[in-house]
Design an enzyme around this catalytic site. Structure first.
Site, PDB file in Angstrom:
ATOM      1  N   SER A  62      44.453  38.872  40.817  1.00  0.00           N
ATOM      2  CA  SER A  62      44.941  40.511  40.541  1.00  0.00           C
ATOM      3  C   SER A  62      45.530  41.510  40.916  1.00  0.00           C
ATOM      4  CB  SER A  62      43.327  41.168  41.232  1.00  0.00           C
ATOM      5  OG  SER A  62      42.320  41.280  40.603  1.00  0.00           O
ATOM      6  N   LYS A  65      47.189  43.424  38.471  1.00  0.00           N
ATOM      7  CA  LYS A  65      46.921  45.241  38.090  1.00  0.00           C
ATOM      8  C   LYS A  65      47.773  45.882  38.585  1.00  0.00           C
ATOM      9  CE  LYS A  65      42.537  43.262  37.680  1.00  0.00           C
ATOM     10  NZ  LYS A  65      40.910  43.155  39.576  1.00  0.00           N
ATOM     11  N   SER A 119      39.707  47.371  42.713  1.00  0.00           N
ATOM     12  CA  SER A 119      40.225  46.053  41.675  1.00  0.00           C
ATOM     13  C   SER A 119      39.376  46.133  40.329  1.00  0.00           C
ATOM     14  CB  SER A 119      40.299  44.703  42.314  1.00  0.00           C
ATOM     15  OG  SER A 119      41.292  43.571  42.146  1.00  0.00           O
ATOM     16  N   LYS A 228      47.825  45.418  46.677  1.00  0.00           N
ATOM     17  CA  LYS A 228      47.112  45.256  45.788  1.00  0.00           C
ATOM     18  C   LYS A 228      47.082  43.943  46.454  1.00  0.00           C
ATOM     19  CE  LYS A 228      44.429  45.249  42.767  1.00  0.00           C
ATOM     20  NZ  LYS A 228      43.348  43.995  43.464  1.00  0.00           N
TER      21      LYS A 228
END
Length: 392
Positions: A62, A65, A119, A228
C-alpha cells in the site's frame, strides 16, 4: 633501557586507545536493520544517509498509494465529483476499503484522503478510473509520470493501490524519491500527516484513522510529519515515514519486514541515526561568490547534509562550480552557480565585438569621448599641415 621501552610501549597503547575512541566517535556505527531493504534520505538536500538493498526491486503493497495520491493531486481537479462505478465499489475490491457504493458521488479530494488515511483500495480504483478511464490505462499514465516528472528508474506499477501483482514492483530509493517529491506539495503533505478524519459516506459514517503507528502516536516519536504503511503476504511489511527536526527533514522507507514491529523498529533506528549524527546546512538563494574578478550567484537555495562534527570547506572553480569539501579533501557535493555579467565583463565583451580599426583607435587615444577624439585627430593633422608648409 628496559624501563624506557616499557614506558614507550604503554604510551603507544594508550595513544592507540585514544585514537580508536576518537575515530569511533567521529564515525558513528550504522544501525542494524531487519527489513530486507531500507533507505534514509534527507529531503532538503536529497542526500542518501543510509541504504540497504535500496535499488532491489520489491513489492511495495500500500505504500504505492503515495504515488497515486500525488499523481491525482497534480493531474486531477480536486473539486471534481467522481461517480463510483461497480468495479470501484467496495464489494468488488479486495482488502481495506472506505465502503464506496456503486453510483455514490464523491469529490476527488475526499477519495485521495480515503486512499492515504484509511488505505482505501476502492478509492484507488475510483481515482484511476476517473483520471484515466480504466486501471490499465492508469498504470501506463502513472508510470510515464513517475519516470518523466519524478525521475524514478526501477518502478513499474500495475495498479493504483498495491494489491499483489507479480509485475508491480519498485525500490526503496524510488519510493524515497516519490515521497520527497510529493512532500513538496502542500495538499499532499497535509493529507499524509492527517491522524483522523470525519468520513460521511453513503453507507459508512465514521471517523477514519491513519494506520501508521508513528503518525497516530501509538508509538510516540518527536517530529513525525507523515507516513503510510503496507502489507500483503508477498511484500511483507512496508513502511514510508517522514520526520523533521531542527531543519533536518528525513524520509525513511523500509521494505519486506517479516514482522510488523520490524518495520517500525527499523524506521525508529534510522530516524535516530539521522537526527543524532547529521545536520543540513543551507546557502540561501542569492548568495554571491567571487572567483578573481568574476562574480557568481546561487540561483536557488543550496542544501547539503553532513555529519554534525565534520568540518567542511567551500571551493569555487573557474567554471562557477561550488564544491563542498570534507576535512580529508573529499568532494562531498557540488553545485553549479550562475555567472553574473558584471561591468568589467561587459567592457571586455564590447571590445571583442569592435572592429580592428576601432580597437587600434582606442589603443592610441584611450576611452575618450568620440567627439573629443575626432577633435584631437583634426588638431594633429592641422599641426602637421602647418609644419609641412613652413618646411616648404
Amino acid at each position: 633501557m628496559r624501563k624506557i621501552t616499557i614506558i614507550i610501549t604503554v604510551l603507544v597503547a594508550i595513544n592507540s586507545l585514544y585514537v580508536s575512541k576518537a575515530f569511533a566517535e567521529s564515525s558513528p556505527s550504522l544501525p542494524t536493520v531487519a527489513s530486507e531493504a531500507a533507505i534514509l534520505l534527507e529531503a532538503n538536500s536529497g542526500q542518501i544517509l543510509y541504504d540497504k538493498n535500496a535499488n532491489s526491486q520489491m513489492y511495495p503493497a500500500s505504500v504505492t498509494k503515495i504515488a497515486t495520491a500525488i499523481y491525482a493531486i497534480e493531474t486531477g481537479n480536486l473539486n471534481d465529483i467522481v461517480t463510483i462505478s461497480s468495479n470501484a465499489s467496495a464489494r468488488n475490491v479486495e482488502g481495506t476499503t472506505v465502503f464506496l457504493e456503486k453510483g455514490e458521488k464523491v469529490p476527488l479530494k475526499k477519495l485521495i484522503q480515503g486512499l492515504l488515511i484509511n488505505s482505501g483500495n476502492d478509492a484507488g480504483v475510483a481515482i484511476a478510473e476517473h483520471l484515466s478511464g480504466s486501471e490499465e490505462q492508469f498504470s501506463k499514465d502513472i508510470n510515464t509520470y513517475l519516470k518523466n516528472v519524478i525521475g524514478v528508474r526501477n518502478t513499474n506499477f500495475e495498479n493504483p493501490h498495491g494489491l499483489f501483482n507479480s509485475e508491480h514492483r519498485t525500490t526503496a530509493e524510488d519510493l524515497a524519491k516519490i515521497t520527497r517529491y510529493a512532500m513538496k506539495n502542500e495538499t499532499f503533505g497535509k493529507i499524509f500527516g492527517t491522524k483522523e478524519l470525519e468520513w460521511d459516506g453513503q453507507t459508512w459514517d465514521t471517523t477514519i484513522l491513519t494506520h501508521h503507528k508513528l503518525v497516530k502516536e501509538e508509538i510516540p516519536y518527536e517530529g513525525v510529519t507523515g507516513g503510510k504503511n503496507g502489507f500483503v503476504n508477498q511484500s511483507g511489511y512496508t513502511l514510508a515515514t517522514t520526520a523533521e527536526r531542527d531543519g533536518l527533514s528525513l524520509i525513511v522507507i523500509t521494505l519486506k519486514g517479516s514482522m510488523k514491529n520490524d518495520a517500525y523498529n527499523d524506521t525508529i533506528k534510522l530516524l535516530d541515526y539521522g537526527f543524532e549524527n547529521y545536520r543540513t546546512s543551507i546557502i540561501p538563494k542569492g548568495t554571491k561568490f567571487m572567483v578573481e574578478d568574476q562574480e557568481y550567484i546561487a540561483s536557488e537555495k543550496i542544501a547539503y547534509t553532513h555529519p554534525k562534527n565534520e568540518q567542511l570547506s567551500k571551493e569555487i572553480n573557474e567554471d562557477g562550480t561550488l564544491e563542498i569539501i570534507t576535512q580529508d579533501g573529499v568532494v562531498t557535493a557540488s553545485y553549479q552557480l550562475k555567472k553574473v555579467l558584471n561591468e568589467t565583463h561587459n567592457v571586455k565583451t564590447e571590445l571583442k565585438n569592435k572592429s580592428t580599426n576601432e580597437v587600434k583607435f582606442e589603443s592610441i587615444f584611450g576611452h575618450l569621448n568620440p567627439y573629443l577624439a575626432y577633435f584631437s585627430i583634426a588638431s594633429l593633422l592641422s599641426i602637421i599641415g602647418i609644419f609641412y608648409r613652413q618646411k616648404i
